[in-house]
Design a protein around this motif. Structure first.
Motif, PDB file in Angstrom:
ATOM      1  N   PRO A   1       0.746  -1.288  -0.101  1.00 36.10           N
ATOM      2  CA  PRO A   1      -0.036   0.089   0.059  1.00 36.10           C
ATOM      3  C   PRO A   1       1.031   1.384   0.022  1.00 36.10           C
ATOM      4  N   GLY A   2       0.382   2.423  -0.731  1.00 38.20           N
ATOM      5  CA  GLY A   2       1.179   3.419  -0.783  1.00 38.20           C
ATOM      6  C   GLY A   2       2.356   3.520  -1.693  1.00 38.20           C
ATOM      7  N   VAL A   3       2.709   2.347  -2.311  1.00 36.63           N
ATOM      8  CA  VAL A   3       3.864   2.264  -3.310  1.00 36.63           C
ATOM      9  C   VAL A   3       3.257   2.337  -4.714  1.00 36.63           C
ATOM     10  N   LEU A   4       3.855   3.497  -5.327  1.00 34.56           N
ATOM     11  CA  LEU A   4       3.438   3.690  -6.745  1.00 34.56           C
ATOM     12  C   LEU A   4       3.693   2.536  -7.623  1.00 34.56           C
ATOM     13  N   VAL A   5       2.886   2.400  -8.625  1.00 37.12           N
ATOM     14  CA  VAL A   5       2.886   1.060  -9.415  1.00 37.12           C
ATOM     15  C   VAL A   5       4.234   1.221 -10.262  1.00 37.12           C
ATOM     16  N   LYS A   6       4.790   2.194 -10.627  1.00 36.74           N
ATOM     17  CA  LYS A   6       5.813   2.482 -11.370  1.00 36.74           C
ATOM     18  C   LYS A   6       7.213   2.019 -10.682  1.00 36.74           C
ATOM     19  N   ASP A   7       7.033   1.959  -9.373  1.00 36.75           N
ATOM     20  CA  ASP A   7       8.044   1.681  -8.401  1.00 36.75           C
ATOM     21  C   ASP A   7       8.027   0.168  -7.716  1.00 36.75           C
ATOM     22  N   LEU A   8       6.832  -0.395  -8.274  1.00 33.22           N
ATOM     23  CA  LEU A   8       6.396  -1.758  -7.677  1.00 33.22           C
ATOM     24  C   LEU A   8       6.618  -2.711  -8.821  1.00 33.22           C
ATOM     25  N   ILE A   9       6.237  -2.382 -10.186  1.00 34.53           N
ATOM     26  CA  ILE A   9       6.448  -3.299 -11.283  1.00 34.53           C
ATOM     27  C   ILE A   9       7.311  -2.801 -12.295  1.00 34.53           C
ATOM     28  N   ASP A  10       8.277  -3.905 -12.615  1.00 28.34           N
ATOM     29  CA  ASP A  10       9.259  -3.420 -13.523  1.00 28.34           C
ATOM     30  C   ASP A  10       8.911  -4.082 -14.989  1.00 28.34           C
ATOM     31  N   GLU A  11       9.366  -3.706 -16.026  1.00 28.04           N
ATOM     32  CA  GLU A  11       8.993  -4.019 -17.361  1.00 28.04           C
ATOM     33  C   GLU A  11       8.958  -5.674 -17.460  1.00 28.04           C
ATOM     34  N   LYS A  12       9.755  -6.236 -17.060  1.00 29.40           N
ATOM     35  CA  LYS A  12       9.555  -7.624 -17.135  1.00 29.40           C
ATOM     36  C   LYS A  12       8.343  -8.276 -16.559  1.00 29.40           C
ATOM     37  N   GLN A  13       8.170  -7.948 -15.494  1.00 26.25           N
ATOM     38  CA  GLN A  13       6.895  -8.319 -14.798  1.00 26.25           C
ATOM     39  C   GLN A  13       5.780  -7.881 -15.358  1.00 26.25           C
ATOM     40  N   ALA A  14       5.736  -6.595 -16.035  1.00 28.99           N
ATOM     41  CA  ALA A  14       4.676  -6.068 -16.675  1.00 28.99           C
ATOM     42  C   ALA A  14       4.327  -6.926 -17.944  1.00 28.99           C
ATOM     43  N   GLN A  15       5.501  -7.339 -18.676  1.00 27.25           N
ATOM     44  CA  GLN A  15       5.294  -7.981 -19.894  1.00 27.25           C
ATOM     45  C   GLN A  15       4.350  -9.358 -19.526  1.00 27.25           C
ATOM     46  N   CYS A  16       5.042 -10.165 -18.371  1.00 23.99           N
ATOM     47  CA  CYS A  16       4.316 -11.525 -18.211  1.00 23.99           C
ATOM     48  C   CYS A  16       2.876 -11.263 -17.760  1.00 23.99           C
ATOM     49  N   LEU A  17       2.637 -10.231 -16.869  1.00 23.71           N
ATOM     50  CA  LEU A  17       1.076 -10.036 -16.366  1.00 23.71           C
ATOM     51  C   LEU A  17       0.465  -9.642 -17.489  1.00 23.71           C
ATOM     52  N   TYR A  18       0.831  -8.761 -18.456  1.00 20.84           N
ATOM     53  CA  TYR A  18       0.120  -8.282 -19.610  1.00 20.84           C
ATOM     54  C   TYR A  18      -0.287  -9.256 -20.608  1.00 20.84           C
ATOM     55  N   ALA A  19       0.739 -10.256 -20.653  1.00 19.85           N
ATOM     56  CA  ALA A  19       0.797 -11.514 -21.372  1.00 19.85           C
ATOM     57  C   ALA A  19      -0.410 -12.108 -21.141  1.00 19.85           C
ATOM     58  N   GLY A  20      -0.871 -12.455 -19.608  1.00 23.87           N
ATOM     59  CA  GLY A  20      -1.708 -13.188 -19.063  1.00 23.87           C
ATOM     60  C   GLY A  20      -3.053 -12.686 -19.408  1.00 23.87           C
ATOM     61  N   ILE A  21      -3.023 -11.322 -19.071  1.00 25.68           N
ATOM     62  CA  ILE A  21      -4.367 -10.755 -19.210  1.00 25.68           C
ATOM     63  C   ILE A  21      -4.834 -10.705 -20.529  1.00 25.68           C
ATOM     64  N   MET A  22      -3.891 -10.121 -21.686  1.00 28.20           N
ATOM     65  CA  MET A  22      -4.355 -10.135 -23.218  1.00 28.20           C
ATOM     66  C   MET A  22      -4.843 -11.495 -23.510  1.00 28.20           C
ATOM     67  N   THR A  23      -4.160 -12.425 -23.266  1.00 25.12           N
ATOM     68  CA  THR A  23      -4.533 -13.859 -23.855  1.00 25.12           C
ATOM     69  C   THR A  23      -5.952 -14.168 -23.296  1.00 25.12           C
ATOM     70  N   ASP A  24      -6.067 -14.050 -21.917  1.00 25.46           N
ATOM     71  CA  ASP A  24      -7.540 -14.685 -21.279  1.00 25.46           C
ATOM     72  C   ASP A  24      -8.538 -13.789 -21.706  1.00 25.46           C
ATOM     73  N   THR A  25      -8.396 -12.727 -22.132  1.00 22.41           N
ATOM     74  CA  THR A  25      -9.481 -11.809 -22.490  1.00 22.41           C
ATOM     75  C   THR A  25      -9.834 -12.056 -24.074  1.00 22.41           C
ATOM     76  N   GLY A  26      -9.163 -12.713 -24.814  1.00 23.76           N
ATOM     77  CA  GLY A  26      -9.003 -13.107 -26.179  1.00 23.76           C
ATOM     78  C   GLY A  26      -8.738 -11.599 -26.801  1.00 23.76           C
ATOM     79  N   SER A  27      -7.586 -11.057 -26.529  1.00 23.80           N
ATOM     80  CA  SER A  27      -7.036  -9.803 -26.854  1.00 23.80           C
ATOM     81  C   SER A  27      -8.169  -8.629 -26.735  1.00 23.80           C
ATOM     82  N   PHE A  28      -8.738  -8.720 -25.441  1.00 21.72           N
ATOM     83  CA  PHE A  28      -9.847  -7.766 -24.916  1.00 21.72           C
ATOM     84  C   PHE A  28     -11.165  -7.747 -25.593  1.00 21.72           C
ATOM     85  N   ARG A  29     -11.531  -8.923 -26.132  1.00 22.20           N
ATOM     86  CA  ARG A  29     -12.808  -9.016 -26.859  1.00 22.20           C
ATOM     87  C   ARG A  29     -13.840  -9.950 -26.296  1.00 22.20           C
TER      88      ARG A  29
END
Length: 344
Positions: free
Chosen positions: A154-182
């Motif tokens: 709590p209180g930590v800014l996202v940019k200080d919490l998630i690095d690019e490599k983490q973001a790539q992994c998490l984004y890949a999971g969200i993108m695919t499980d939403t069918g590219s958001f469709r």
């Protein structure tokens, strides 16, 4: 912060040996959420081991951290996996809610003395975990991991919490499980999570390209064969299905994961409500179901094929022959006809 997260935060305040595992034949959400969560834990000083029960698709090998993922069914790595699980103080189970989804690894995890934790968004979970971060309304397990990390810090800014490599992994999971958001599971919270992840400097088009536009020629030839020769449409039931035998997989040298997503093509046929894909592999038949609207393939999978999942995206398995499995499926369609025909 709810009580479960408070207890987890207290546990994670000291370094521990932690194992992260996911369902068999892992997709981008299973691997992406596991890698994203594992990177967070490693940065907090924990000794983290990520174990996949089985091999994974070649188009996911680029995910940051994949070089360290152990494969339990790999004979040379199985002993290491068992040792890591035996030494673990916490086992994190991501993107599955029943231990049978771990295949042979399930019994090993079940018998382990470590505390179990579940992070998942599937229906009807087994209650094998002490801590459950479980929400069926979440579009992806990666979305839950991202929300959990923010709640733990709590209180930590996202940019200080998630690095690019983490973001790539998490984004890949969200993108695919939403069918590219469709898919219908896309909510404002999904887009807000993605907006936060993009603050880490994501190249979203690159991730989409690496997952969806990075196939060997043989995979496209295989897909062409399936769609031209194996796609069967039953207009009277608004159903499409495809059947692939072990011999056909061998003919096209189809490896693990190369059949991922093929079932979705059935839904592109006009007026089709349900699509099914039957794959004969290693002495069993793996079945993928997809549907649109109100028709629940989860009920079909759980009621007849020892499976489950989501209302519009589920899977099952059969120990019958490929022919008998398909015949069983066809025999069920008449009783599903009214529900299939009623979908708008």
């Amino acid at each position: 912060m709810n009580q479960t997260v408070e207890e987890l935060a207290a546990f994670l305040s000291l370094p521990h040996k932690i194992v992260i595992t996911m369902h068999r034949d892992p997709d981008a959400d299973a691997l992406g959420s596991s890698l994203g969560w594992g990177r967070y834990l490693s940065k907090k000083g924990h000794e983290v081991t990520i174990i996949s029960p089985t091999d994974y698709s070649a188009n996911l090998r680029w995910l940051p951290g994949m070089e360290d993922v152990l494969i339990y069914e790999n004979g040379t790595q199985q002993a290491i996996c068992k040792k890591k699980i035996d030494q673990a103080e916490l086992i994190c189970c991501l993107d599955f809610s029943v231990l049978s989804r771990l295949k042979d690894l399930g019994k090993v995890v079940q018998d382990a003395g470590a505390i179990k934790m579940m992070i998942d968004h599937h229906l009807e979970p087994e209650h094998f975990a002490k801590w459950m971060i479980w929400d069926t309304q979440a579009a992806a397990t990666a979305q839950l991991v991202f929300a959990l990390i923010k709640e733990l810090e709590p209180g930590v800014l996202v940019k200080d919490l998630i690095d690019e490599k983490q973001a790539q992994c998490l984004y890949a999971g969200i993108m695919t499980d939403t069918g590219s958001f469709r898919h219908p599971n896309v909510t404002p919270d999904v887009h807000l999570a993605v907006a936060d992840l993009m603050l880490a400097g994501l190249d979203t088009s690159r991730i989409h390209r690496l997952i969806y536009d990075n196939a060997p020629l043989s995979r496209l030839q295989f897909l062409g064969y399936v769609l031209s020769q194996k796609l069967i449409v039953l207009p009277e039931f608004r159903t499409a299905y495809m059947v692939l035998t072990e011999a056909e997989l061998a003919r096209f040298n189809s490896s693990t994961g190369e059949t991922e997503g093929i079932v979705n093509y059935g839904l592109q046929v006009e007026n089709v409500v349900m699509s099914a894909l039957f794959i004969e592999r290693k002495g069993e038949v793996k079945i993928s179901f997809r549907s649109v609207g109100t028709f629940s393939v989860r009920d079909l999978a759980s009621g007849h094929f020892s499976g489950g999942g989501h209302k519009n995206a589920s899977g099952g398995r059969s120990e019958l022959s490929i022919t008998d499995t398909v015949n069983k499926f066809l025999s069920i369609l008449p009783e599903q006809k009214e529900a299939l025909l009623s979908v708008d």
